[in-house]
Design an enzyme around this catalytic site. Structure first.
Site: not given
Length: 363
Positions: A35, A259
């Site tokens: 999956k 940042y």
């Protein structure tokens, strides 16, 4: 020229893990759980690697019908099981047409099966909630629902039986044994195949191994237990996530990087920029000190992870250069170790890679 970043998937590792799983559960059939795009490794990459190797996987577990149909269209003829079951009554003819088994875990699914008009019965796995409290019929519901399934002409007989463990990755937690005992208390005298063990059950609770084990994360060479590694159990990492240095620059003590000027150099150093970021699925919240592997050593991430890049402290005496390959996780740096640093689990790291990451199946 190889694209960066890229995830290299080793067919050899997948096959070695399948063989190791057979050694660990010699009396059980193996349902390879593929999956979520084969846990990020590529649905068909994984299925085709293990479908015919040696004995091959005995079946495949999927979450969604679309995944099962992709396997069928890709030429996979093995047994398929929808672990979440079907969602709509219109799914049922597709299960019949493509020979797909389904989990039944809710009364709404029973009602759809009772009302459907099918040409051929569907193979059903009745899911019993023994303590996970997510999907499945309670012990109190079991007898009544089981009788309805037996009476339903749209269901093939025998009915197969399964449950799912909540704490199988904790070898010292007795909750798993309690779940095993609960399962046995309502199913002991019944026909049909049984499936209890997931990867954690297979590794740490061998008494849970029945007709089928559902091998998910172990197939990819990863341990389900926090603080553990697949290599401790003879498993081999199937994914190597790689990128490269695109910049190397010297910085002085006190210079900020990234940042928010979040990180500042404590001393003169050399900073490398790696071409991978949260836009590729590498977690933005990876803290300072999370390692990458570069030229034979661990190198720490510094500053905030950006959308397309992350920065690492190479050290002032380093010889690293632009173009050098960087391993984010893989054989030399276990994904479990990276997950521990980040405060997540390896499952999340391997399944969250975005389509920007090229996926290559290697021999």
């Amino acid at each position: 020229m190889k694209p960066f970043p890229r995830a290299e998937i080793s067919r050899k590792a997948l096959q070695a893990n399948l063989a190791r799983i057979r050694e660990l559960a010699p009396q059980s059939k193996i349902m390879a759980v593929v999956k979520a795009n084969g846990y990020g490794h590529g649905l068909l990459n994984v299925a085709n690697s293990v479908a015919t190797y040696d004995q091959g996987a005995d079946g495949f577990g999927l979450a969604r019908l679309e995944e099962a149909l992709e396997l069928r269209s890709g030429g996979v003829n093995a047994r398929l099981l929808l672990l979440e079951g079907f969602f709509r009554v219109t799914d049922l003819p597709l299960l019949v047409q493509h020979h797909i088994d389904t989990v039944v875990h809710h009364e709404s699914q029973v009602e759809m099966l009772e009302q459907a008009e099918l040409t051929t019965p569907v193979t059903v796995w009745m899911k019993i909630d023994t303590g996970m409290h997510r999907l499945g019929f309670s012990l109190a519901q079991f007898d009544a629902i089981y009788q309805r399934l037996l009476a339903c002409h749209n269901i093939a007989k025998p009915i197969h039986l399964m449950t799912h463990f909540a704490c199988s990755d904790e070898p010292d937690n007795s909750f798993t044994q309690a779940q095993i005992d609960a399962f046995e208390s309502v199913t002991a005298s019944l026909d049909g195949d049984r499936s209890l063990a997931n990867s954690g059950g297979m590794l740490f609770w061998p008494q849970s191994q029945r007709d089928w084990i559902r091998a998910g994360i172990a197939l990819y060479g990863v341990s389900p237990m926090v603080g553990d590694k697949g290599g401790n159990h003879g498993l081999v990492p199937a994914m190597e996530l790689k990128s490269q240095l695109i910049s190397v620059k010297d910085h002085q003590a006190g210079d900020s990087v990234g940042y928010g000027a979040f990180w500042r150099a404590r001393k003169d150093t050399r900073i490398g920029v790696v071409a991978i970021g949260y836009g590729d699925g590498y977690p933005r919240h990876a803290p300072e000190g999370t390692p990458v592997w570069l030229n034979g050593r661990r190198v720490p991430i510094v500053g905030r992870v950006s959308m397309d890049m992350l920065t690492v402290d190479l050290g002032l005496d380093s010889q690293d250069k632009v173009g050098d390959e960087v391993l984010l996780w893989g054989s030399a740096l276990a994904v479990e170790e990276v997950a521990d640093h980040i405060g997540t689990i390896a499952y999340e790291l391997v399944t969250k890679l975005t389509p920007r990451v090229a996926v290559a199946l290697l021999p």
